[in-house]
Enzyme design. Structure first.
Site, PDB file in Angstrom:
ATOM      1  N   CYS A   2       0.824  -1.215   0.000  1.00 50.24           N
ATOM      2  CA  CYS A   2       0.000   0.000   0.000  1.00 50.24           C
ATOM      3  C   CYS A   2       0.855   1.260   0.000  1.00 50.24           C
ATOM      4  O   CYS A   2       1.910   1.311   0.618  1.00 50.24           O
ATOM      5  CB  CYS A   2      -0.876   0.030   1.244  1.00 50.24           C
ATOM      6  SG  CYS A   2      -1.938  -1.401   1.354  1.00 50.24           S
ATOM      7  N   ARG A  27       5.301   0.121  -5.931  1.00 51.84           N
ATOM      8  CA  ARG A  27       5.261  -0.726  -4.734  1.00 51.84           C
ATOM      9  C   ARG A  27       4.316  -1.915  -4.911  1.00 51.84           C
ATOM     10  O   ARG A  27       4.375  -2.875  -4.146  1.00 51.84           O
ATOM     11  CB  ARG A  27       4.780   0.108  -3.542  1.00 51.84           C
ATOM     12  CG  ARG A  27       5.728   1.233  -3.194  1.00 51.84           C
ATOM     13  CD  ARG A  27       5.050   2.290  -2.358  1.00 51.84           C
ATOM     14  NE  ARG A  27       4.701   1.836  -1.029  1.00 51.84           N
ATOM     15  CZ  ARG A  27       5.439   2.024   0.060  1.00 51.84           C
ATOM     16  NH1 ARG A  27       6.582   2.657  -0.041  1.00 51.84           N
ATOM     17  NH2 ARG A  27       5.050   1.600   1.234  1.00 51.84           N
ATOM     18  N   TRP A  74      -2.824  -2.815  -1.816  1.00 52.95           N
ATOM     19  CA  TRP A  74      -2.445  -4.181  -2.178  1.00 52.95           C
ATOM     20  C   TRP A  74      -3.205  -5.075  -1.198  1.00 52.95           C
ATOM     21  O   TRP A  74      -2.951  -5.049   0.010  1.00 52.95           O
ATOM     22  CB  TRP A  74      -0.928  -4.351  -2.028  1.00 52.95           C
ATOM     23  CG  TRP A  74      -0.396  -5.627  -2.592  1.00 52.95           C
ATOM     24  CD1 TRP A  74       0.015  -5.856  -3.877  1.00 52.95           C
ATOM     25  CD2 TRP A  74      -0.178  -6.861  -1.876  1.00 52.95           C
ATOM     26  NE1 TRP A  74       0.469  -7.151  -4.003  1.00 52.95           N
ATOM     27  CE2 TRP A  74       0.363  -7.792  -2.810  1.00 52.95           C
ATOM     28  CE3 TRP A  74      -0.385  -7.274  -0.567  1.00 52.95           C
ATOM     29  CZ2 TRP A  74       0.690  -9.092  -2.450  1.00 52.95           C
ATOM     30  CZ3 TRP A  74      -0.066  -8.574  -0.210  1.00 52.95           C
ATOM     31  CH2 TRP A  74       0.472  -9.471  -1.161  1.00 52.95           C
ATOM     32  N   ASN A  98      -1.635   2.111   5.715  1.00 57.08           N
ATOM     33  CA  ASN A  98      -0.685   1.098   5.265  1.00 57.08           C
ATOM     34  C   ASN A  98      -0.261   0.315   6.500  1.00 57.08           C
ATOM     35  O   ASN A  98       0.144   0.914   7.489  1.00 57.08           O
ATOM     36  CB  ASN A  98       0.523   1.796   4.608  1.00 57.08           C
ATOM     37  CG  ASN A  98       1.625   0.823   4.232  1.00 57.08           C
ATOM     38  OD1 ASN A  98       1.408  -0.378   4.165  1.00 57.08           O
ATOM     39  ND2 ASN A  98       2.810   1.349   3.991  1.00 57.08           N
ATOM     40  N   GLY A  99      -0.369  -1.010   6.456  1.00 56.21           N
ATOM     41  CA  GLY A  99      -0.007  -1.832   7.616  1.00 56.21           C
ATOM     42  C   GLY A  99      -1.107  -2.836   7.892  1.00 56.21           C
ATOM     43  O   GLY A  99      -1.976  -3.073   7.051  1.00 56.21           O
ATOM     44  N   GLU A 479      18.035 -17.337  -8.558  1.00 60.75           N
ATOM     45  CA  GLU A 479      17.703 -15.941  -8.852  1.00 60.75           C
ATOM     46  C   GLU A 479      17.218 -15.796 -10.306  1.00 60.75           C
ATOM     47  O   GLU A 479      16.258 -15.074 -10.578  1.00 60.75           O
ATOM     48  CB  GLU A 479      18.936 -15.065  -8.574  1.00 60.75           C
ATOM     49  CG  GLU A 479      18.832 -13.604  -8.977  1.00 60.75           C
ATOM     50  CD  GLU A 479      17.693 -12.829  -8.311  1.00 60.75           C
ATOM     51  OE1 GLU A 479      17.044 -13.348  -7.410  1.00 60.75           O
ATOM     52  OE2 GLU A 479      17.450 -11.682  -8.745  1.00 60.75           O
ATOM     53  N   LYS A 483      13.547 -14.472 -11.394  1.00 60.74           N
ATOM     54  CA  LYS A 483      13.308 -13.355 -12.328  1.00 60.74           C
ATOM     55  C   LYS A 483      12.325 -13.787 -13.408  1.00 60.74           C
ATOM     56  O   LYS A 483      11.405 -13.058 -13.747  1.00 60.74           O
ATOM     57  CB  LYS A 483      14.606 -12.891 -13.016  1.00 60.74           C
ATOM     58  CG  LYS A 483      15.630 -12.161 -12.202  1.00 60.74           C
ATOM     59  CD  LYS A 483      15.203 -10.822 -11.679  1.00 60.74           C
ATOM     60  CE  LYS A 483      14.492 -10.979 -10.372  1.00 60.74           C
ATOM     61  NZ  LYS A 483      15.039 -10.544  -9.161  1.00 60.74           N
ATOM     62  N   GLU A 486       8.751 -14.258 -11.958  1.00 61.46           N
ATOM     63  CA  GLU A 486       8.156 -12.989 -11.502  1.00 61.46           C
ATOM     64  C   GLU A 486       7.573 -12.186 -12.657  1.00 61.46           C
ATOM     65  O   GLU A 486       6.489 -11.638 -12.539  1.00 61.46           O
ATOM     66  CB  GLU A 486       9.239 -12.105 -10.848  1.00 61.46           C
ATOM     67  CG  GLU A 486       9.538 -12.413  -9.411  1.00 61.46           C
ATOM     68  CD  GLU A 486      10.600 -11.481  -8.840  1.00 61.46           C
ATOM     69  OE1 GLU A 486      10.383 -10.956  -7.748  1.00 61.46           O
ATOM     70  OE2 GLU A 486      11.657 -11.276  -9.469  1.00 61.46           O
ATOM     71  N   HIS A 502      18.510 -36.892  -8.471  1.00 62.09           N
ATOM     72  CA  HIS A 502      17.730 -37.272  -7.288  1.00 62.09           C
ATOM     73  C   HIS A 502      16.282 -36.821  -7.404  1.00 62.09           C
ATOM     74  O   HIS A 502      15.646 -36.515  -6.400  1.00 62.09           O
ATOM     75  CB  HIS A 502      18.395 -36.714  -6.025  1.00 62.09           C
ATOM     76  CG  HIS A 502      19.785 -37.220  -5.849  1.00 62.09           C
ATOM     77  ND1 HIS A 502      20.071 -38.512  -5.482  1.00 62.09           N
ATOM     78  CD2 HIS A 502      20.980 -36.613  -6.050  1.00 62.09           C
ATOM     79  CE1 HIS A 502      21.373 -38.680  -5.440  1.00 62.09           C
ATOM     80  NE2 HIS A 502      21.950 -37.543  -5.785  1.00 62.09           N
ATOM     81  N   LYS A 602       6.683  -4.492  -4.352  1.00 59.97           N
ATOM     82  CA  LYS A 602       8.119  -4.208  -4.250  1.00 59.97           C
ATOM     83  C   LYS A 602       8.611  -4.399  -2.824  1.00 59.97           C
ATOM     84  O   LYS A 602       9.685  -4.924  -2.585  1.00 59.97           O
ATOM     85  CB  LYS A 602       8.367  -2.766  -4.712  1.00 59.97           C
ATOM     86  CG  LYS A 602       9.821  -2.345  -4.698  1.00 59.97           C
ATOM     87  CD  LYS A 602      10.577  -3.002  -5.814  1.00 59.97           C
ATOM     88  CE  LYS A 602      12.065  -2.781  -5.734  1.00 59.97           C
ATOM     89  NZ  LYS A 602      12.800  -3.836  -6.450  1.00 59.97           N
TER      90      LYS A 602
HETATM   91  C1  G6P Z   1       9.597  -8.628  -2.618  1.00 62.45           C
HETATM   92  C2  G6P Z   1      10.195  -8.023  -3.879  1.00 62.45           C
HETATM   93  C3  G6P Z   1      11.514  -8.713  -4.206  1.00 62.45           C
HETATM   94  C4  G6P Z   1      12.458  -8.644  -3.002  1.00 62.45           C
HETATM   95  C5  G6P Z   1      11.811  -9.182  -1.729  1.00 62.45           C
HETATM   96  C6  G6P Z   1      12.641  -8.860  -0.497  1.00 62.45           C
HETATM   97  O1  G6P Z   1       9.235  -9.934  -2.846  1.00 62.45           O
HETATM   98  O2  G6P Z   1       9.301  -8.159  -4.963  1.00 62.45           O
HETATM   99  O3  G6P Z   1      12.116  -8.077  -5.313  1.00 62.45           O
HETATM  100  O4  G6P Z   1      13.602  -9.377  -3.285  1.00 62.45           O
HETATM  101  O5  G6P Z   1      10.534  -8.562  -1.535  1.00 62.45           O
HETATM  102  O6  G6P Z   1      12.665  -7.472  -0.328  1.00 62.45           O
HETATM  103  P1  G6P Z   1      13.769  -6.667   0.418  1.00 62.45           P
HETATM  104  O7  G6P Z   1      13.347  -5.232   0.270  1.00 62.45           O
HETATM  105  O8  G6P Z   1      13.734  -7.107   1.855  1.00 62.45           O
HETATM  106  O9  G6P Z   1      15.074  -6.944  -0.212  1.00 62.45           O
END
Ligand code: G6P
Length: 607
Positions: A2, A27, A74, A98-99, A479, A483, A486, A502, A602
């Site tokens: 949010c 965000r 969100w 927000n929270g 990673e 990507k 996502e 395995h 984000k």
């Molecule tokens: C969310 C974001 C990711 C990020 C993760 C951890 O899932 O979409 O891109 O890696 O949070 O966030 P941070 O701010 O703690 O690195």
């Protein structure tokens, strides 16, 4: 997650509010809304989906005024819908939040018993209802708000506007960030400073339990005891580099291209370029006094920790645990005070990482955080923190923050090795010298990914993919797969290549493309054997390797992405780049929302 934006201005605020929400939209959100205070009282507009829906609604049903609050939501409690979108309001007060209000069921029950009627399924609606009950008891707006937030358990950043005090906005926070900006046209409130850059020149951050009151030309802040707090307003600095897409199609692509610059800034911050040595003063003083390292993080930051584990083991000779924050807190693993707890977070606001940090502090551990946002909650609550110098990262899929984290972690492992006497001066100089070639090498890799489009085209119709690697290339595989899923929504799994037999090998057929990460080094031969195993079972293999690796495997691969020969120390940083670019190009070809992928946020500020 949010986002909050609020304005009291000498100009009409509607477009400023929507512009502020636009800047916060990175965000992640699924609905939005505003309340403007004008001669008709508190007037609300809300819409489900992207901000365009709210803009369309506002051109259909315009609303103007000089005071307003706005929100991108969100969904957590209740589906994404107009009814659940913020602001939530009664006829006396409107609130954006927000929270999470953890005790909302009890508060809601008590309010409903008193005849207050809720329209949404959200926890947030409890706040305007509580304030309204206080107003109905005869309290003033300021007292009604103060009493209401005292009853909240959980975390909140809120902006509040009262029908009876139409020229004022109140804000309060506990556990979720809020920043207040001062500009030529008035005062503004936002969840982060980037959204203030269009309207404010100076800013200050609200601390937990503080309440701010803004009008067009005044700002006052009080603490939990009602005592006025004098805050220094600091100039708002948002670097040119961080503003806009600067000609790139997406923020993610811009951020991929910014990585050489991030490497340069990081090296200059932590190392002396004249002597190729680490700047000891850039690191916390007592790093060598710990006997164990416990790394805790989420998402991409967690994978950075997994890569770094091997550097800490190699250069600092330290035993290292790496945990996902949401698991770590509940594991009850025995913790001892000779362990340094290291939290990695781009945002510094991730709820699970923050909670893990608090838990570790309670257990008496020294807590060091590696953060990209210096004003974040984790910066405030850690014993000390190190900075990544990535600048604002807007694309939800983390790119430059990841490589920024990797480089600081590598430098920290060298510093720990040096401080404990394991790394001598000559070795230090040799390694740092290699690292100073990184910005140029990275730029070369990014610019020379000529065939990435062709490789991406071969993946875009796949439903599944598998990423394999050994050693440090295993977390890189994780990673790379993250990507891809996502931003392209293609299912991607990652395994250590040695684990293939395995289980995962059962998935291999001609519909399962395999991305094999095989940099030169001691593991390459074994990885290429795994490559042959998948290729002989019909998989299309995309090999990421150097020229020699590609030559060796050429009969067994469908496509190759060549990474130039480089010092082993630089490999994880350089091999990350084709993985980012591959995911980016697949997503572009599929036409997904690259910078704001569905369902993702984000900064994940709820557990
Ligand atoms: C969310 C974001 C990711 C990020 C993760 C951890 O899932 O979409 O891109 O890696 O949070 O966030 P941070 O701010 O703690 O690195």
């Amino acid at each position: 997650m949010c986002g909050i934006f609020a304005a009291v201005s000498n100009e009409s605020v509607t477009s400023t509010l929507v512009g502020g929400l636009g800047t916060l939209s990175y965000r992640g959100y699924d609905s939005s809304g505003i309340v403007v205070s004008n001669e008709n009282g508190l007037v609300r507009r809300r819409a489900e989906g992207k901000l365009e829906s709210l803009s369309a609604l506002l051109s259909d049903q315009p609303v103007e005024g000089y005071v307003g609050i706005a929100h991108t939501r969100w969904a957590t409690h209740g589906a994404p819908s107009v009814i659940n979108a913020h602001p939530h309001m009664t006829d006396r007060v409107a609130v954006v939040h927000n929270g999470i209000i953890e005790n909302y069921p009890a508060l809601k029950a008590s309010l409903e018993k008193d005849g207050y009627v809720f329209e949404s399924e959200t926890d947030s609606e409890t706040i305007p209802q509580l304030i309204s009950r206080n107003l109905d008891k005869g309290m003033s707006p300021a007292v009604a708000l103060k009493d209401a937030v005292r009853q909240l358990d959980g975390s909140y950043a809120i902006a509040v506007v009262f029908a009876d005090e139409p020229q004022t906005i109140y804000a309060a926070r506990y556990g979720s960030p809020l920043v207040i900006g001062q500009g030529a046209a008035g005062h503004f409130i936002s969840s982060d400073s980037i959204a203030l850059s269009r309207v404010a020149r100076n800013l200050c951050y609200l601390d937990d339990n503080e309440i701010a009151q803004i009008t067009v030309d005044t700002l006052s802040i009080t603490n939990a005891d009602g005592i006025t707090v004098a805050k220094e307003m600091k100039p708002l600095v948002v670097s040119q580099q961080d503003q806009g897409k600067q000609g790139y199609k997406h923020f993610m692509l811009k951020e991929i291209h910014q990585q050489p610059e991030v490497m340069r800034n990081t090296l200059n911050h932590y190392c002396d370029p004249a002597t190729f040595t680490l700047k000891e003063e850039a690191f916390p003083a007592n790093l060598s006094s710990f006997e164990r390292l416990s790394i805790v993080a989420c998402g991409t930051s967690y994978y950075a920790g997994m890569v770094a584990r091997q550097w800490f083991e190699r250069y600092a000779c330290l035993p290292v645990d790496v945990d996902i924050a949401s698991e770590y807190r509940y594991r009850e693993s025995p913790l001892s005070t000779n362990t340094l707890a290291l939290f990695i977070s781009q945002s510094g606001e991730t709820a699970d990482s923050l909670a893990a940090l608090r838990y570790s502090k309670e257990q008496g551990l020294t807590c060091l955080s590696l953060l990209n946002v210096e004003t974040s909650s984790m910066a405030m609550e850690s014993d000390c923190y190190l900075r990544t110098l990535a600048g604002a990262e807007i694309g939800v899929a983390s790119t430059k923050a990841f490589t920024g984290q990797l480089l600081v972690l590598l430098l920290m492992s060298l510093q720990m090795g040096k401080a404990s006497g394991r790394l001598d001066r000559d070795a230090e100089r040799e390694l740092i010298k290699h690292l100073f070639t990184l910005p140029v090498e990275m730029a070369k890799v990014i610019d020379e990914m000529a065939n990435i489009d062709t490789v991406a085209a071969s993946l875009m119709h796949s439903d599944h993919t598998m990423y394999l690697g050994r050693g440090m290339s295993f977390p890189l595989a994780l990673e790379g797969a993250l990507k891809l899923k996502e931003i392209s929504y293609i299912h991607a799994e990652a395994y250590p290549a040695g684990e293939l037999k395995h289980g995962p090998i059962a998935l291999i057929d001609n519909k399962m493309p395999v991305v094999m990460i095989a940099p030169p080094g001691p593991m390459m031969g074994k990885t290429l054997s795994n490559l042959r195993e998948v290729s002989s079972r019909g998989a299309q293999v995309i090999l990421i390797s150097n020229g020699a690796g590609i030559e060796m495997a050429k009969q067994h691969i469908t496509q190759a992405i060549e990474v130039p020969e480089t010092a082993p120390l630089l490999q994880p940083l350089l091999y990350t780049l084709p993985l980012q670019l591959l995911a980016y190009h697949v997503a572009c070809m599929k036409g997904t929302d690259v910078d704001q992928p569905r369902n993702l946020a984000k900064s994940v500020t709820v557990e």
